[in-house]
Motif scaffolding. Structure first.
Motif, PDB file in Angstrom:
ATOM      1  N   THR A   1      13.876   4.596  14.904  1.00 12.52           N
ATOM      2  CA  THR A   1      13.751   2.816  14.614  1.00 12.52           C
ATOM      3  C   THR A   1      13.438   3.055  16.083  1.00 12.52           C
ATOM      4  OG1 THR A   1      15.611   2.679  13.491  1.00 12.52           O
ATOM      5  CG2 THR A   1      15.163   0.999  15.409  1.00 12.52           C
ATOM      6  N   THR A   2      11.939   2.175  15.922  1.00 12.69           N
ATOM      7  CA  THR A   2      11.164   2.377  17.160  1.00 12.69           C
ATOM      8  C   THR A   2      11.991   1.369  18.326  1.00 12.69           C
ATOM      9  OG1 THR A   2       9.848   0.441  16.278  1.00 12.69           O
ATOM     10  CG2 THR A   2       9.120   2.346  16.614  1.00 12.69           C
ATOM     11  N   TYR A   3      12.046   0.332  19.107  1.00 14.74           N
ATOM     12  CA  TYR A   3      12.566  -0.697  20.158  1.00 14.74           C
ATOM     13  C   TYR A   3      11.960  -2.057  19.795  1.00 14.74           C
ATOM     14  CZ  TYR A   3      14.120   2.138  24.051  1.00 14.74           C
ATOM     15  OH  TYR A   3      14.965   3.959  24.663  1.00 14.74           O
ATOM     16  N   LYS A   4      10.822  -2.463  19.415  1.00 19.38           N
ATOM     17  CA  LYS A   4      10.417  -3.102  19.014  1.00 19.38           C
ATOM     18  C   LYS A   4      10.290  -3.452  16.805  1.00 19.38           C
ATOM     19  CE  LYS A   4       7.194  -4.053  22.457  1.00 19.38           C
ATOM     20  NZ  LYS A   4       5.376  -4.333  22.955  1.00 19.38           N
ATOM     21  N   GLY A   5      10.595  -2.455  16.364  1.00 21.62           N
ATOM     22  CA  GLY A   5      10.541  -2.307  14.771  1.00 21.62           C
ATOM     23  C   GLY A   5       9.341  -3.129  14.614  1.00 21.62           C
ATOM     24  N   ASP A   6       7.723  -2.383  15.512  1.00 23.15           N
ATOM     25  CA  ASP A   6       6.148  -2.221  14.436  1.00 23.15           C
ATOM     26  C   ASP A   6       5.797  -0.662  14.717  1.00 23.15           C
ATOM     27  OD1 ASP A   6       6.063  -1.914  17.106  1.00 23.15           O
ATOM     28  OD2 ASP A   6       5.294  -2.776  18.177  1.00 23.15           O
ATOM     29  N   LEU A   7       7.120  -0.081  14.167  1.00 24.98           N
ATOM     30  CA  LEU A   7       6.172   1.161  13.842  1.00 24.98           C
ATOM     31  C   LEU A   7       5.522   2.010  15.476  1.00 24.98           C
ATOM     32  CD1 LEU A   7       3.993   0.630  10.287  1.00 24.98           C
ATOM     33  CD2 LEU A   7       6.258   1.588  10.877  1.00 24.98           C
ATOM     34  N   GLY A   8       5.641   1.724  16.791  1.00 24.60           N
ATOM     35  CA  GLY A   8       5.062   2.210  17.475  1.00 24.60           C
ATOM     36  C   GLY A   8       3.305   2.786  17.279  1.00 24.60           C
ATOM     37  N   GLY A   9       3.321   1.661  16.426  1.00 20.81           N
ATOM     38  CA  GLY A   9       1.855   1.754  17.440  1.00 20.81           C
ATOM     39  C   GLY A   9       0.981   2.941  16.449  1.00 20.81           C
ATOM     40  N   VAL A  10       1.657   3.723  15.342  1.00 16.82           N
ATOM     41  CA  VAL A  10       1.105   4.615  14.345  1.00 16.82           C
ATOM     42  C   VAL A  10       0.912   4.034  13.554  1.00 16.82           C
ATOM     43  CG1 VAL A  10       2.395   6.562  12.377  1.00 16.82           C
ATOM     44  CG2 VAL A  10       3.507   5.917  15.057  1.00 16.82           C
ATOM     45  N   GLU A  11      -0.468   5.011  13.223  1.00 15.94           N
ATOM     46  CA  GLU A  11      -1.832   4.200  11.628  1.00 15.94           C
ATOM     47  C   GLU A  11      -0.823   4.451  10.064  1.00 15.94           C
ATOM     48  OE1 GLU A  11      -5.531   5.287  11.948  1.00 15.94           O
ATOM     49  OE2 GLU A  11      -5.938   4.012  13.873  1.00 15.94           O
ATOM     50  N   LEU A  12      -0.861   3.825   9.448  1.00 12.45           N
ATOM     51  CA  LEU A  12      -0.320   3.824   8.210  1.00 12.45           C
ATOM     52  C   LEU A  12      -0.853   5.139   7.191  1.00 12.45           C
ATOM     53  CD1 LEU A  12       1.373   0.799   7.392  1.00 12.45           C
ATOM     54  CD2 LEU A  12       2.519   2.784   8.253  1.00 12.45           C
ATOM     55  N   ASP A  13      -1.245   5.582   6.590  1.00 10.79           N
ATOM     56  CA  ASP A  13      -1.476   6.317   5.339  1.00 10.79           C
ATOM     57  C   ASP A  13      -2.487   4.745   5.071  1.00 10.79           C
ATOM     58  OD1 ASP A  13      -2.824   7.981   2.987  1.00 10.79           O
ATOM     59  OD2 ASP A  13      -1.341   9.054   3.671  1.00 10.79           O
ATOM     60  N   PRO A  14      -4.060   5.670   4.942  1.00 13.44           N
ATOM     61  CA  PRO A  14      -5.037   5.002   3.955  1.00 13.44           C
ATOM     62  C   PRO A  14      -4.830   4.411   2.772  1.00 13.44           C
ATOM     63  CG  PRO A  14      -5.825   6.776   4.551  1.00 13.44           C
ATOM     64  CD  PRO A  14      -4.718   6.736   5.395  1.00 13.44           C
ATOM     65  N   HIS A  15      -3.973   5.334   2.602  1.00  8.39           N
ATOM     66  CA  HIS A  15      -3.867   5.037   0.710  1.00  8.39           C
ATOM     67  C   HIS A  15      -2.376   4.283   0.556  1.00  8.39           C
ATOM     68  CE1 HIS A  15      -5.656   9.137   0.391  1.00  8.39           C
ATOM     69  NE2 HIS A  15      -6.236   8.817  -0.787  1.00  8.39           N
ATOM     70  N   ALA A  16      -2.259   3.739   1.550  1.00 11.62           N
ATOM     71  CA  ALA A  16      -0.647   2.721   1.774  1.00 11.62           C
ATOM     72  C   ALA A  16      -0.867   0.882   1.410  1.00 11.62           C
ATOM     73  CB  ALA A  16      -0.254   2.962   2.927  1.00 11.62           C
ATOM     74  N   VAL A  17      -0.559   0.654   0.379  1.00 11.76           N
ATOM     75  CA  VAL A  17      -1.184  -0.746   0.160  1.00 11.76           C
ATOM     76  C   VAL A  17       0.196  -1.850   1.357  1.00 11.76           C
ATOM     77  CG1 VAL A  17      -0.850  -3.067  -1.631  1.00 11.76           C
ATOM     78  CG2 VAL A  17      -1.628  -0.262  -2.154  1.00 11.76           C
ATOM     79  N   VAL A  18      -0.483  -2.430   1.966  1.00 14.09           N
ATOM     80  CA  VAL A  18       0.276  -3.265   2.646  1.00 14.09           C
ATOM     81  C   VAL A  18      -0.274  -5.011   2.646  1.00 14.09           C
ATOM     82  CG1 VAL A  18      -0.072  -3.832   4.810  1.00 14.09           C
ATOM     83  CG2 VAL A  18      -0.623  -1.570   5.066  1.00 14.09           C
ATOM     84  N   LEU A  19       0.804  -5.432   2.426  1.00 18.28           N
ATOM     85  CA  LEU A  19       0.606  -7.145   1.784  1.00 18.28           C
ATOM     86  C   LEU A  19       1.151  -8.162   3.095  1.00 18.28           C
ATOM     87  CD1 LEU A  19       1.107  -6.440  -1.967  1.00 18.28           C
ATOM     88  CD2 LEU A  19      -1.316  -7.206  -0.817  1.00 18.28           C
ATOM     89  N   ASP A  20       1.413  -9.317   2.675  1.00 17.07           N
ATOM     90  CA  ASP A  20       1.686  -9.799   3.256  1.00 17.07           C
ATOM     91  C   ASP A  20       2.859 -10.170   1.980  1.00 17.07           C
ATOM     92  OD1 ASP A  20       1.355 -10.064   6.318  1.00 17.07           O
ATOM     93  OD2 ASP A  20      -0.555 -11.259   5.587  1.00 17.07           O
ATOM     94  N   TYR A  21       4.319 -10.840   2.155  1.00 20.74           N
ATOM     95  CA  TYR A  21       4.773 -10.741   1.216  1.00 20.74           C
ATOM     96  C   TYR A  21       5.564 -11.507   1.269  1.00 20.74           C
ATOM     97  CZ  TYR A  21       6.825 -10.203  -4.286  1.00 20.74           C
ATOM     98  OH  TYR A  21       7.202 -10.624  -4.808  1.00 20.74           O
ATOM     99  N   GLU A  22       6.361 -12.462   0.859  1.00 14.41           N
ATOM    100  CA  GLU A  22       8.078 -13.101   0.857  1.00 14.41           C
ATOM    101  C   GLU A  22       8.877 -12.860   0.096  1.00 14.41           C
ATOM    102  OE1 GLU A  22       9.588 -17.331   2.212  1.00 14.41           O
ATOM    103  OE2 GLU A  22       7.489 -17.388   1.610  1.00 14.41           O
ATOM    104  N   GLY A  23       9.983 -12.662   0.623  1.00 23.68           N
ATOM    105  CA  GLY A  23      11.014 -12.459  -0.087  1.00 23.68           C
ATOM    106  C   GLY A  23      11.642 -13.571  -0.756  1.00 23.68           C
ATOM    107  N   LEU A  24      13.378 -13.216  -0.608  1.00 23.78           N
ATOM    108  CA  LEU A  24      13.981 -14.461  -1.149  1.00 23.78           C
ATOM    109  C   LEU A  24      14.156 -15.365   0.255  1.00 23.78           C
ATOM    110  CD1 LEU A  24      17.229 -13.078  -2.939  1.00 23.78           C
ATOM    111  CD2 LEU A  24      15.440 -13.733  -3.702  1.00 23.78           C
ATOM    112  N   GLN A  25      14.157 -17.021   0.081  1.00 20.35           N
ATOM    113  CA  GLN A  25      13.871 -18.125   1.215  1.00 20.35           C
ATOM    114  C   GLN A  25      15.130 -18.014   1.911  1.00 20.35           C
ATOM    115  OE1 GLN A  25      14.802 -22.495   0.691  1.00 20.35           O
ATOM    116  NE2 GLN A  25      12.542 -22.181   0.370  1.00 20.35           N
TER     117      GLN A  25
END
Length: 806
Positions: free
Chosen positions: A704-728
């Motif tokens: 767990t990083t301090y900011k919860g922002d992956l600490g600048g690590v790049e995700l695998d290029p095969h990963a699907v990254v989407l904006d998505y809304e859960g329960l309101q």
């Protein structure tokens, strides 16, 4: 010899007479047996279908029905079973949408449900166009059935920055009329009751005069509507003739319309209420073949109430029904032949006797500005006893723009939800118990009657198959995995669904034979990014597509035409000013949210070991961190790649563990070793093999990083990254308290037109409640609308009014 023959003939008659009686009796028994088998077969098929096809209903109570852009729409959702109207704790998610005239969603949200109820809000963007919109709501399970079952209501939105377009004058000839023979068909030479309904473009009934004429232009029958554009007439068609309907609205030119086709042979059905507590169902046929036995099957809300068999005589069969045998609400009456073929069908409505009585009153009829209003609520059941109920209440200002809405939870659950299309003034049919209202509701049953299934499907005796699962444990995110080489769906592949952040949320799914993935995302709230991927160390040739959870099926119901009249101008200006003042001076208050549920633990619960890196010597590489003080792991390097082995009580676990960074799986251990440890706050360790949904892991390392922002690590290029809304996320309704002199004297303007919104008023066993709120700086007449439901399905609605003056 003749004497002998006479004796033999007499003897044979004596012998054959009882034989004929026995044969007749045997045939009668066989007929009864066959009839019983047919009835049992229909009932069994119906019971089998009902077992699988549970019906859900959804009702939405909004704080009002007309909004300015920039305002917030508040709503309460009730979910009940379709049989008893009892709160149904099946679906934990309800989808709410606002659709324009082209069935395009302008706003969408997902509402969490608990014990059959939930609440939410929608901010209406200032970029929204003027217009009438359709608010609809449904569950994932309801998507298995027709969109006609979804809850729908009209909502009016006005954008003060956009001038409303001129509304074309209504064309008197621009209307729709339909004819509905009782039982379903017109048959040559048989008299039928024919109901009709004529509505304008807004769906409102119209007044007119009409006539049925034949090919010689001779008038056969005349008719006019009695209520809401509906009525009926008796008609005996002659198959040798052709007929048309001629309709005249006012003094305008007549319009010619078609009537239903005429069958040469068939059955007609007539239902009569003789006023003595019984219904008479008469079925007539002109078929020339042997008269088959007829069967009447009646069910109320999918509960069988009547199953009878009658042998027709001279083409006519008559059934008698005790009305006490029918449940309240709508009953379906269907007539079958020996082959279980449905011949005729119609609906009958019985006013509900078990309704929740709500008594609501304000302590005064007139108040000044910024004064306290006290409301007394009491709820009683149909026996007059105090009743616990789950209510929702809204208090808003009435004006030319915002009027009291038609319909309520009572009329919806008992009537509108089981009928096709919109129902004009549905509350009329329940609140009036007159001869006129009886005739009107029967015309409604004839013109808008339908069933929630097709008998052809019911009688197949096959388990129903459904595409969409009930979301009884949280929101289900659906995806599909495809092999990028073959471009075909792939089965038996595990996918990982992660939500980046300080709270570790990971969900897994295994693809089925069609490549479908179902992620059960319990506890997923609010908007944000999601990351979906496979273990790319083994599965790097797959593409994952995420499917929208919102329904792509739409009812044919049209929204009412948008119409801003000159008398609304003053009200619109006042509402626009109020909206702007509220957003300017109280913007932070109206956009405040409740805190999320307190549970912040990861999906794996309490870890075996927690390392807070600030408690140890800080190293500059993650390899040093793991080697120096993470005792549960062992780092090795082979074939020019790093590997991590978790040490359990039984020794080294096989394979690499599941390593996560801010909740996102990192399958490439080289990337894990490259993580900057100075950005990591803590590391949780699970040192045993762990099973989570469709996946299993040889231990877990969760960074767990301090900011919860992956600490600048790049995700695998095969990963699907989407904006998505859960329960309101839940907003807090803004309602200031003027309980001190300083608060009353505050110079901050209060231009609220919705004074109070309470989505969860629980009455308790005593059935009594006291509520209070304060008036604003807005004068006018205000109305409070209360709706709700008891645990045993008794629905109720009530309102009160008061005045605010300076």
């Amino acid at each position: 010899m003749n004497t002998v023959n006479n004796i033999n003939n007499k003897t044979m008659k004596l012998l054959t007479t009882p034989l004929k009686g026995v044969m007749f009796f045997a045939c009668a028994l066989l007929s009864l047996s066959c009839g019983a088998q047919t009835l049992n077969s229909i009932q069994n098929s119906f019971a089998n279908y009902k077992q699988y096809a549970l019906q859900e209903k959804v009702y939405v109570h909004t704080d009002k029905g007309a909004y300015m852009t920039g305002e917030i729409m508040w709503f309460k959702v009730y979910a009940v079973d379709g049989t008893y109207n009892k709160p149904l704790n099946l679906s934990k998610v309800v989808y709410v949408e606002l659709l324009d005239n082209n069935q395009v969603a302008v706003l969408q949200t997902k509402v969490e449900m608990r014990n059959g109820s939930g609440s939410g809000s929608i901010y209406v963007p200032v970029t929204t166009n003027n217009g009438s919109y359709k608010l609809r709501a449904y569950t994932n399970w309801m998507k298995n059935f027709s969109p006609d079952y979804y809850f729908e209501k009209n909502i009016t939105l006005v954008n003060p920055q956009i001038a409303p377009t001129a509304v074309a004058a209504a064309n008197p000839s621009d209307f729709d009329i339909q004819f509905f023979p009782e039982g379903g068909n017109l048959v040559n030479g048989l008299t039928s009751k024919v109901a009709f309904k004529a509505v304008d473009k807004s769906g409102k009934g119209i007044s007119f005069s009409g006539a049925i004429i034949d090919q010689k232009k001779d008038t056969v029958v005349k008719f006019t509507p009695t209520k809401f554009g509906m009525g009926n007439f008796l008609f005996t068609p002659d198959g040798a003739n052709t007929y048309k309907a001629v309709i005249r609205v006012g003094n305008n030119a007549a319009v010619v319309k078609d009537i239903p086709a005429i069958d040469q042979q068939g059955y007609v059905m007539q239902l009569a209420d003789n006023g003595s507590g019984q219904l008479q169902v008469n079925v007539t046929t002109n078929t020339k073949t042997d008269e088959p036995d007829l069967y009447l099957f009646v069910h109320s809300k999918q509960v069988v109430k009547v199953a009878k068999r009658v042998v027709p005589t001279n083409g006519t069969a008559s059934f008698t029904i005790d009305k006490n045998m029918l449940d309240d609400g709508i009953s379906h009456l269907t007539v079958f032949d020996n082959n279980r073929k449905p011949l005729c069908e119609r609906l009958y409505f019985k006013r509900p006797s078990k309704m929740l009585a709500i008594d609501a009153s304000a302590d005064k009829t007139e108040y000044g500005e910024r004064k306290k209003v006290s409301i007394s609520l009491a709820t009683k059941d149909n026996a007059g006893k105090s009743a616990d109920a789950n209510l929702s209440m809204s208090v808003y200002r009435l004006d030319a723009f915002q009027t009291l809405e038609q319909g309520d939870i009572v009329s919806y659950l008992w009537l509108s939800s089981d009928l096709r299309g919109g129902v004009e003034s549905p509350e009329y049919y329940l609140k009036n118990n007159t001869v006129e209202a009886d005739g009107a509701v029967d015309n409604l049953m004839l013109t808008q009657g339908w069933r929630r299934f097709q008998w052809s499907e019911v009688l197949k005796n096959k388990p129903a198959t459904f595409t969409f699962l009930p979301e009884y444990n949280g929101h289900i995110v659906t995806g599909k995995i495809v092999n990028t080489i073959t471009n075909k769906p792939t089965s038996d592949v595990v996918a990982y669904f992660g939500i980046p952040g300080k709270k570790v949320q990971l969900f897994t799914a295994r693809s089925d034979s069609s490549g479908k993935l179902l992620f059960n995302t319990k506890g997923f709230y609010g908007p944000g990014e999601i990351v979906i991927q496979t273990n790319t160390q083994y599965d790097s040739t797959y593409r994952i597509d995420i499917v929208s959870p919102f329904s792509e099926q739409y009812s044919k119901t049209q929204v009412s035409p948008f119409n801003v009249t000159p008398d609304m101008q003053a009200s619109l200006e006042k509402n626009s000013l109020g909206m702007q003042v509220l957003n300017l001076y109280s913007g932070k208050d109206i956009r405040r949210y409740y805190d999320l549920p307190a549970d912040s633990s990861a999906f794996f619960g309490t870890p075996d070991k927690v390392y807070k890196l600030d408690d140890y010597t800080r190293f500059t590489t993650m390899e040093e961190v793991l080697r120096e003080y993470i005792r549960e792991v062992y780092v090795v390097r082979s074939d020019k790649r790093y590997h991590i082995k978790v040490i359990s009580g039984a020794g080294f676990l096989e394979g690499d563990p599941l390593v996560m960074l801010d909740g996102i799986p990192m399958f490439d251990i080289d990337k894990v070793i490259a993580i900057d440890p100075l950005k990591v706050r803590k590391l949780d360790v699970i040192k045993d093999r762990y099973f989570w949904g469709a996946a299993d892991a040889e231990g877990i390392l969760s960074y767990t990083t301090y900011k919860g922002d992956l600490g600048g690590v790049e995700l695998d290029p095969h990963a699907v990254v989407l904006d998505y809304e859960g329960l309101q996320l839940q907003r807090v309704f803004y309602s200031p308290a003027y309980d001190t002199d300083n608060a009353v004297a505050s110079r901050v303007p209060d231009f609220r037109n919705v004074l109070y919104w309470a989505p969860a008023v629980n009455m308790g066993g005593q059935g009594k409640k006291q509520l209070s709120f304060y008036t604003s700086d807005q004068e006018g007449q205000y109305i409070g609308v209360i709706q709700g439901l008891t645990a045993d399905g008794q629905a109720g609605s009530q309102y009160f009014k008061f005045e605010v003056k300076k």
